[in-house]
Every structure is written in structure tokens, then in C-alpha cells.
Design an enzyme around this catalytic site. Structure first.
Site, PDB file in Angstrom:
ATOM      1  N   LYS A  13       0.832  -1.211   0.000  1.00 46.71           N
ATOM      2  CA  LYS A  13       0.000   0.000   0.000  1.00 46.71           C
ATOM      3  C   LYS A  13       0.869   1.265   0.000  1.00 46.71           C
ATOM      4  O   LYS A  13       0.700   2.147  -0.821  1.00 46.71           O
ATOM      5  CB  LYS A  13      -0.927   0.031   1.236  1.00 46.71           C
ATOM      6  CG  LYS A  13      -1.917  -1.106   1.305  1.00 46.71           C
ATOM      7  CD  LYS A  13      -2.871  -0.942   2.489  1.00 46.71           C
ATOM      8  CE  LYS A  13      -2.212  -0.994   3.852  1.00 46.71           C
ATOM      9  NZ  LYS A  13      -1.601  -2.292   4.197  1.00 46.71           N
ATOM     10  N   ARG A  88     -10.375   0.576   8.256  1.00 44.13           N
ATOM     11  CA  ARG A  88      -9.937  -0.782   8.569  1.00 44.13           C
ATOM     12  C   ARG A  88     -11.007  -1.561   9.312  1.00 44.13           C
ATOM     13  O   ARG A  88     -10.802  -2.733   9.632  1.00 44.13           O
ATOM     14  CB  ARG A  88      -8.724  -0.698   9.490  1.00 44.13           C
ATOM     15  CG  ARG A  88      -7.401  -0.736   8.797  1.00 44.13           C
ATOM     16  CD  ARG A  88      -6.353  -0.574   9.887  1.00 44.13           C
ATOM     17  NE  ARG A  88      -5.149  -1.248   9.584  1.00 44.13           N
ATOM     18  CZ  ARG A  88      -4.078  -0.665   9.054  1.00 44.13           C
ATOM     19  NH1 ARG A  88      -4.112   0.604   8.713  1.00 44.13           N
ATOM     20  NH2 ARG A  88      -2.990  -1.346   8.869  1.00 44.13           N
ATOM     21  N   ARG A 127      11.452  -5.689   5.825  1.00 50.37           N
ATOM     22  CA  ARG A 127      11.298  -4.244   5.577  1.00 50.37           C
ATOM     23  C   ARG A 127      12.185  -3.421   6.511  1.00 50.37           C
ATOM     24  O   ARG A 127      12.364  -3.736   7.678  1.00 50.37           O
ATOM     25  CB  ARG A 127       9.842  -3.833   5.788  1.00 50.37           C
ATOM     26  CG  ARG A 127       9.670  -2.314   5.677  1.00 50.37           C
ATOM     27  CD  ARG A 127       8.247  -1.894   5.551  1.00 50.37           C
ATOM     28  NE  ARG A 127       7.428  -2.389   6.637  1.00 50.37           N
ATOM     29  CZ  ARG A 127       6.106  -2.259   6.665  1.00 50.37           C
ATOM     30  NH1 ARG A 127       5.481  -1.684   5.659  1.00 50.37           N
ATOM     31  NH2 ARG A 127       5.436  -2.727   7.673  1.00 50.37           N
ATOM     32  N   ARG A 159      10.497  -1.558  11.995  1.00 55.74           N
ATOM     33  CA  ARG A 159       9.302  -1.241  12.789  1.00 55.74           C
ATOM     34  C   ARG A 159       9.093  -2.306  13.867  1.00 55.74           C
ATOM     35  O   ARG A 159       9.300  -3.487  13.613  1.00 55.74           O
ATOM     36  CB  ARG A 159       8.066  -1.197  11.856  1.00 55.74           C
ATOM     37  CG  ARG A 159       7.804   0.171  11.306  1.00 55.74           C
ATOM     38  CD  ARG A 159       6.761   0.186  10.212  1.00 55.74           C
ATOM     39  NE  ARG A 159       5.493  -0.466  10.525  1.00 55.74           N
ATOM     40  CZ  ARG A 159       4.440  -0.459   9.701  1.00 55.74           C
ATOM     41  NH1 ARG A 159       4.514   0.162   8.540  1.00 55.74           N
ATOM     42  NH2 ARG A 159       3.332  -1.073  10.036  1.00 55.74           N
ATOM     43  N   ARG A 170      -1.162  -8.903  13.195  1.00 59.12           N
ATOM     44  CA  ARG A 170      -1.689  -7.991  12.177  1.00 59.12           C
ATOM     45  C   ARG A 170      -2.433  -8.750  11.079  1.00 59.12           C
ATOM     46  O   ARG A 170      -3.484  -8.304  10.622  1.00 59.12           O
ATOM     47  CB  ARG A 170      -0.549  -7.167  11.570  1.00 59.12           C
ATOM     48  CG  ARG A 170      -0.087  -6.062  12.499  1.00 59.12           C
ATOM     49  CD  ARG A 170       1.327  -5.648  12.189  1.00 59.12           C
ATOM     50  NE  ARG A 170       1.466  -4.969  10.912  1.00 59.12           N
ATOM     51  CZ  ARG A 170       2.613  -4.890  10.236  1.00 59.12           C
ATOM     52  NH1 ARG A 170       3.693  -5.469  10.710  1.00 59.12           N
ATOM     53  NH2 ARG A 170       2.658  -4.222   9.111  1.00 59.12           N
TER      54      ARG A 170
HETATM   55  P1  AP5 Z   1       4.746  -1.578   2.092  1.00 59.14           P
HETATM   56  O1  AP5 Z   1       4.472  -0.776   0.883  1.00 59.14           O
HETATM   57  O2  AP5 Z   1       5.416  -0.923   3.229  1.00 59.14           O
HETATM   58  O3  AP5 Z   1       3.405  -2.342   2.538  1.00 59.14           O
HETATM   59  P2  AP5 Z   1       2.106  -1.808   3.260  1.00 59.14           P
HETATM   60  O4  AP5 Z   1       0.947  -2.455   2.586  1.00 59.14           O
HETATM   61  O5  AP5 Z   1       2.119  -0.324   3.340  1.00 59.14           O
HETATM   62  O6  AP5 Z   1       2.307  -2.493   4.669  1.00 59.14           O
HETATM   63  P3  AP5 Z   1       2.180  -1.883   6.152  1.00 59.14           P
HETATM   64  O7  AP5 Z   1       2.896  -2.813   7.046  1.00 59.14           O
HETATM   65  O8  AP5 Z   1       2.575  -0.449   6.186  1.00 59.14           O
HETATM   66  O9  AP5 Z   1       0.669  -2.032   6.379  1.00 59.14           O
HETATM   67  P4  AP5 Z   1      -0.094  -2.042   7.706  1.00 59.14           P
HETATM   68  O10 AP5 Z   1      -1.464  -1.952   7.197  1.00 59.14           O
HETATM   69  O11 AP5 Z   1       0.186  -3.180   8.589  1.00 59.14           O
HETATM   70  O12 AP5 Z   1       0.537  -0.822   8.520  1.00 59.14           O
HETATM   71  P5  AP5 Z   1       0.115   0.685   8.748  1.00 59.14           P
HETATM   72  O13 AP5 Z   1       1.325   1.494   8.812  1.00 59.14           O
HETATM   73  O14 AP5 Z   1      -0.981   1.078   7.843  1.00 59.14           O
HETATM   74  O15 AP5 Z   1       5.618  -2.851   1.634  1.00 59.14           O
HETATM   75  C1  AP5 Z   1       6.052  -3.801   2.599  1.00 59.14           C
HETATM   76  C2  AP5 Z   1       7.472  -4.251   2.251  1.00 59.14           C
HETATM   77  O16 AP5 Z   1       7.467  -4.970   1.022  1.00 59.14           O
HETATM   78  C3  AP5 Z   1       8.483  -3.125   2.051  1.00 59.14           C
HETATM   79  O17 AP5 Z   1       9.714  -3.553   2.527  1.00 59.14           O
HETATM   80  C4  AP5 Z   1       8.527  -2.937   0.518  1.00 59.14           C
HETATM   81  O18 AP5 Z   1       9.782  -2.460   0.076  1.00 59.14           O
HETATM   82  C5  AP5 Z   1       8.273  -4.352   0.042  1.00 59.14           C
HETATM   83  N1  AP5 Z   1       7.486  -4.414  -1.194  1.00 59.14           N
HETATM   84  C6  AP5 Z   1       6.393  -3.690  -1.516  1.00 59.14           C
HETATM   85  N2  AP5 Z   1       5.908  -4.055  -2.717  1.00 59.14           N
HETATM   86  C7  AP5 Z   1       6.710  -5.072  -3.150  1.00 59.14           C
HETATM   87  C8  AP5 Z   1       6.724  -5.891  -4.331  1.00 59.14           C
HETATM   88  N3  AP5 Z   1       5.800  -5.737  -5.291  1.00 59.14           N
HETATM   89  N4  AP5 Z   1       7.677  -6.848  -4.419  1.00 59.14           N
HETATM   90  C9  AP5 Z   1       8.600  -6.999  -3.448  1.00 59.14           C
HETATM   91  N5  AP5 Z   1       8.645  -6.262  -2.314  1.00 59.14           N
HETATM   92  C10 AP5 Z   1       7.706  -5.307  -2.170  1.00 59.14           C
HETATM   93  O19 AP5 Z   1      -0.525   0.594  10.211  1.00 59.14           O
HETATM   94  C11 AP5 Z   1       0.284   0.309  11.321  1.00 59.14           C
HETATM   95  C12 AP5 Z   1      -0.548   0.267  12.588  1.00 59.14           C
HETATM   96  O20 AP5 Z   1      -1.166   1.541  12.812  1.00 59.14           O
HETATM   97  C13 AP5 Z   1      -1.714  -0.728  12.623  1.00 59.14           C
HETATM   98  O21 AP5 Z   1      -1.303  -2.026  12.945  1.00 59.14           O
HETATM   99  C14 AP5 Z   1      -2.590  -0.097  13.719  1.00 59.14           C
HETATM  100  O22 AP5 Z   1      -2.066  -0.344  14.974  1.00 59.14           O
HETATM  101  C15 AP5 Z   1      -2.450   1.398  13.420  1.00 59.14           C
HETATM  102  N6  AP5 Z   1      -3.460   1.886  12.487  1.00 59.14           N
HETATM  103  C16 AP5 Z   1      -3.235   2.511  11.295  1.00 59.14           C
HETATM  104  N7  AP5 Z   1      -4.399   2.798  10.683  1.00 59.14           N
HETATM  105  C17 AP5 Z   1      -5.382   2.348  11.503  1.00 59.14           C
HETATM  106  C18 AP5 Z   1      -6.793   2.338  11.405  1.00 59.14           C
HETATM  107  N8  AP5 Z   1      -7.445   2.839  10.340  1.00 59.14           N
HETATM  108  N9  AP5 Z   1      -7.504   1.810  12.441  1.00 59.14           N
HETATM  109  C19 AP5 Z   1      -6.892   1.303  13.534  1.00 59.14           C
HETATM  110  N10 AP5 Z   1      -5.544   1.281  13.672  1.00 59.14           N
HETATM  111  C20 AP5 Z   1      -4.794   1.798  12.667  1.00 59.14           C
HETATM  112 MG    MG Z   2       2.221   1.089   4.903  1.00 56.60          MG
END
Ligand code: AP5
Ligand code: MG
Ligand code: ZN
Length: 213
Positions: A13, A88, A127, A159, A170
Site C-alpha cells: 500500500k 480498517r 522491511r 518497525r 496484524r
Molecule cells: P509496504 O508498501 O510498506 O506495505 P504496506 O501495505 O504499506 O504495509 P504496512 O505494514 O505499512 O501495512 P499495515 O497496514 O500493517 O501498517 P500501517 O502502517 O498502515 O511494503 C512492505 C514491504 O514490502 C516493504 O519492505 C517494501 O519495500 C516491500 N514491497 C512492496 N511491494 C513489493 C513488491 N511488489 N515486491 C517486493 N517487495 C515489495 O498501520 C500500522 C498500525 O497503525 C496498525 O497495525 C494499527 O495499529 C495502526 N493503524 C493505522 N491505521 C489504523 C486504522 N485505520 N484503524 C486502527 N488502527 C490503525
Molecule cells: Mg504502509
């Protein structure tokens, strides 16, 4: 363009949203990035959410709803946004509809990036992040210099929630609480799906093709 990225942790994402924001000139709103900035700055919000995030649990809906309402009502987002990580849960999705309805607006599309679980786990565990929000992968997307951000030269970090136990939590929470939103938006007829199990640039090409159609 008013777009939501609704996809599991590690699906890409953040990676894709940054590239899409550049290409289409629309602001990227990542709730995870905003919360992590607050934790680093030790704000009241950061202190409140730190323990949930570290364990990979969701932050309570009320906190997120307030945060997103404040942003989306700002004129900067009137013409479009890429929402990454919100909604979410069903109550968060209902609240988003309410906010958009108040402005006589609606979402244009919800993008689901489809990636199998074993690939998600590999992506998350390798990551590395920078405080400037750049993200890398030890194998799939390494920085030019080991452990150093290409953009700002700072040291990269892992992280807390990219450790094994939190990754498991997660993925489970995603399935229970977030996955049901796919049928919620499918009923509205605005779901787009992309196969995300390919190289970063290939996934980007696939998404642009969907958006340009
Ligand atoms: P990356 O692009 O970083 O993936 P992502 O989908 O953004 O994954 P996240 O871990 O950020 O998602 P998340 O939903 O768990 O975390 P968030 O920060 O939103 O890619 C991942 C890795 O793969 C990277 O190393 C990248 O280089 C690699 N990669 C990407 N594409 C690739 C490809 N095609 N091929 C190979 N490698 C690739 O949320 C974190 C926390 O915040 C949650 O757990 C929760 O506690 C809180 N939170 C945030 N929003 C809410 C909400 N709406 N409600 C409640 N809690 C919330
Ligand atoms: Mg992300
Ligand atoms: Zn950096």
C-alpha cells in the site's frame, strides 16, 4: 480522484501509494505514518496509541475517526486523496461515507492489492524504514548503501510491528476486521483488484492501467 487502498499488511500500500501520488498529483494519507510520527514526537496521541501499534493491534476506532475527519475536511483534500490504511473496520467505513456525504462527495474506487500470506510475511520481516517515511526491503528493494536512506542519509530502522509475533497478530486482525470491507465496497460497485505478487514496478503498471481505464 478519491481512492482507498484496502489491502493486507505488507501488500505494498505505502510503496504504491507514494508512486501513485507522484504520478497523479493527489495527496497520500497514511494513517500508520501519521500515528508513527506522533509516537516519535511523543505527542498525547502518540502516547495513547503506542502500545496498540507495537503489538500489531488496531488503535480504537474513535481515535482514527477523529483524525481522519479533521484531515478530510481540510480544503487540501477537497479534490482528491489516496487513503492508505483507513478504513480498517466497518464503523470506520461508515464514518468515511458520512464525511464524504456531508460534502456531497463519494469514493471513486477502492483498490485491493492481492498478495498471498507467505509473500506478505517475507515482505514485512525484511522491511526497513526511515523516519522520512521512505521504506525499503533487505532483498526486494534495498537502499544503495547498507542501512542508510537513499533520500535523506539517515539510518534505517525496523518497525516494532514488523517482528514475528506482531506480524501474526496484524494478519489475523486484518482477516477478522478489515477483509469484510471488501464485500462492503463490492456492493457499492467500486472495488478494483490488482494482483500484487509481482515486482514493484510491474504492480505499479498494473494499477495505473486500472486507473486509466
Ligand atoms: P509496504 O508498501 O510498506 O506495505 P504496506 O501495505 O504499506 O504495509 P504496512 O505494514 O505499512 O501495512 P499495515 O497496514 O500493517 O501498517 P500501517 O502502517 O498502515 O511494503 C512492505 C514491504 O514490502 C516493504 O519492505 C517494501 O519495500 C516491500 N514491497 C512492496 N511491494 C513489493 C513488491 N511488489 N515486491 C517486493 N517487495 C515489495 O498501520 C500500522 C498500525 O497503525 C496498525 O497495525 C494499527 O495499529 C495502526 N493503524 C493505522 N491505521 C489504523 C486504522 N485505520 N484503524 C486502527 N488502527 C490503525
Ligand atoms: Mg504502509
Ligand atoms: Zn530517509
Amino acid at each position: 480522484m478519491k481512492i482507498v487502498l484496502l489491502a493486507p499488511p505488507g501488500s505494498g500500500k505505502g510503496t504504491q501509494a507514494k508512486m501513485l501520488a507522484d504520478k497523479y498529483g493527489i495527496p497520500h494519507i497514511s494513517t500508520g505514518d501519521i500515528l508513527r510520527d506522533n509516537i516519535r514526537a511523543k505527542t498525547e496521541l502518540g502516547v495513547e496509541v503506542g502500545s496498540y501499534m507495537e503489538k500489531g493491534e488496531l488503535v480504537p476506532d474513535g481515535v482514527l475517526v477523529e483524525m481522519i475527519r479533521g484531515r478530510l475536511l481540510h480544503p487540501d483534500y477537497a479534490s482528491g486523496f489516496l487513503l492508505d490504511g483507513y478504513p480498517r473496520t466497518l464503523p470506520q467505513a461508515d464514518e468515511l461515507s458520512k464525511i464524504l456525504n456531508e460534502r456531497r462527495n463519494r469514493l471513486d474506487a477502492v483498490l485491493y492489492i492481492d498478495v498471498p500470506d507467505d509473500v506478505l510475511i517475507k515482505r514485512l520481516s525484511g522491511r526497513r524504514m526511515c523516519t522520512c517515511r521512505a521504506s525499503y526491503h533487505l532483498l526486494f528493494n534495498p537502499p544503495e548503501r547498507d542501512g542508510i536512506c537513499d533520500h535523506c542519509g539517515k539510518k534505517l530502522y525496523q518497525r516494532d510491528d514488523d517482528r514475528e509475533e506482531a506480524i501474526k497478530t496484524r494478519l489475523e486482525i486484518y482477516k477478522q476486521r478489515t477483509q469484510p470491507l471488501i464485500s462492503y465496497y463490492a456492493k457499492e460497485g467500486i472495488m478494483l483488484t490488482v494482483n500484487g505478487a509481482a515486482e514493484i514496478s510491474e504492480v505499479f503498471t498494473r494499477i495505473c492501467r486500472l486507473f486509466d481505464d
